[in-house]
Design a protein around this motif. Structure first.
Motif, short mmCIF file in Angstrom:
data_model
loop_
_atom_site.label_atom_id
_atom_site.label_comp_id
_atom_site.label_asym_id
_atom_site.label_seq_id
_atom_site.Cartn_x
_atom_site.Cartn_y
_atom_site.Cartn_z
N GLU A 38 26.28 40.87 36.73
CA GLU A 38 27.09 41.85 37.47
C GLU A 38 27.85 41.22 38.63
O GLU A 38 28.78 41.83 39.16
N ARG A 39 27.50 40.00 39.00
CA ARG A 39 28.21 39.32 40.09
C ARG A 39 29.50 38.66 39.62
O ARG A 39 30.28 38.18 40.43
N ILE A 40 29.72 38.60 38.32
CA ILE A 40 30.91 37.95 37.77
C ILE A 40 31.95 39.01 37.43
O ILE A 40 31.69 39.93 36.67
N LYS A 41 33.15 38.87 37.97
CA LYS A 41 34.23 39.83 37.76
C LYS A 41 35.48 39.11 37.26
O LYS A 41 35.63 37.91 37.46
N ASP A 42 36.39 39.85 36.68
CA ASP A 42 37.72 39.33 36.29
C ASP A 42 37.62 38.02 35.51
O ASP A 42 38.26 37.03 35.84
N PHE A 43 36.83 38.02 34.47
CA PHE A 43 36.56 36.83 33.67
C PHE A 43 37.66 36.66 32.64
O PHE A 43 37.83 37.49 31.75
N THR A 44 38.45 35.57 32.75
CA THR A 44 39.52 35.29 31.79
C THR A 44 39.46 33.83 31.38
O THR A 44 38.94 32.98 32.11
N PHE A 45 40.02 33.54 30.20
CA PHE A 45 40.00 32.17 29.71
C PHE A 45 41.05 31.99 28.63
O PHE A 45 41.54 32.95 28.05
N ASP A 46 41.42 30.73 28.40
CA ASP A 46 42.25 30.34 27.27
C ASP A 46 41.72 28.99 26.78
O ASP A 46 40.61 28.60 27.16
N THR A 47 42.45 28.29 25.98
CA THR A 47 41.97 27.04 25.39
C THR A 47 41.58 26.00 26.44
O THR A 47 40.59 25.29 26.27
N ASP A 48 42.34 25.91 27.53
CA ASP A 48 42.14 24.84 28.51
C ASP A 48 41.64 25.27 29.88
O ASP A 48 41.41 24.42 30.73
N SER A 49 41.50 26.58 30.13
CA SER A 49 41.10 27.00 31.47
C SER A 49 40.22 28.24 31.42
O SER A 49 40.22 29.00 30.45
#
Length: 137
Positions: A38-49
């Protein structure tokens, strides 16, 4: 330069399988349901980041800066209150098992180091624990 290392984690998958998964961050989608803190928000990702917001730390964004197949993936911060490098080393144990270690290096002045050394070491260990629990198939 301050260095923080995880303990070595045994993984019941080949070095190549682990490297293939970790070197392409779009694979996070396969394990997204395991990231339920619950402490992790706005989690985004792509191939390199990968980017995440962690209160009270703020926004963290890491980018892969080097891939050394099949043994190492190196990351560098693009956005962080404390700039650091992180790398994941994967070494074979047998044809079907491997071991993994996470290392973080950061430029910390003595005052800041005193405040963040414990949480940083804990964070490095948690990252390694999560990586050791992933199904690499």
């Amino acid at each position: 330069m301050s260095k923080f290392e995880s303990s070595i984690k045994q993984i019941p998958y080949s070095q190549q399988a682990v490297y293939a998964m970790l070197s392409d961050l779009s694979n996070i989608e396969r394990v997204r349901d395991r990231i339920s803190d619950e402490r992790i928000k706005d989690f985004t990702f792509d191939t390199d980041s990968v980017a995440v917001s962690v209160p009270p730390v703020g926004q963290l964004r890491l980018r892969i800066v080097e891939r050394e197949e099949p043994k190492c993936v190196k990351f560098e911060t693009e956005q962080s209150p404390i700039p650091f490098n992180l790398w994941v080393q994967v070494l074979p144990v047998t044809d079907t098992t491997s071991k993994l270690k996470v290392t973080v290096k950061a430029e910390l002045n003595p005052f800041v180091k005193g405040m963040v050394a414990g949480p940083l070491q804990d964070g490095v260990e948690k990252i390694a624990d999560v990586m050791a629990a992933i199904r690499y198939e």
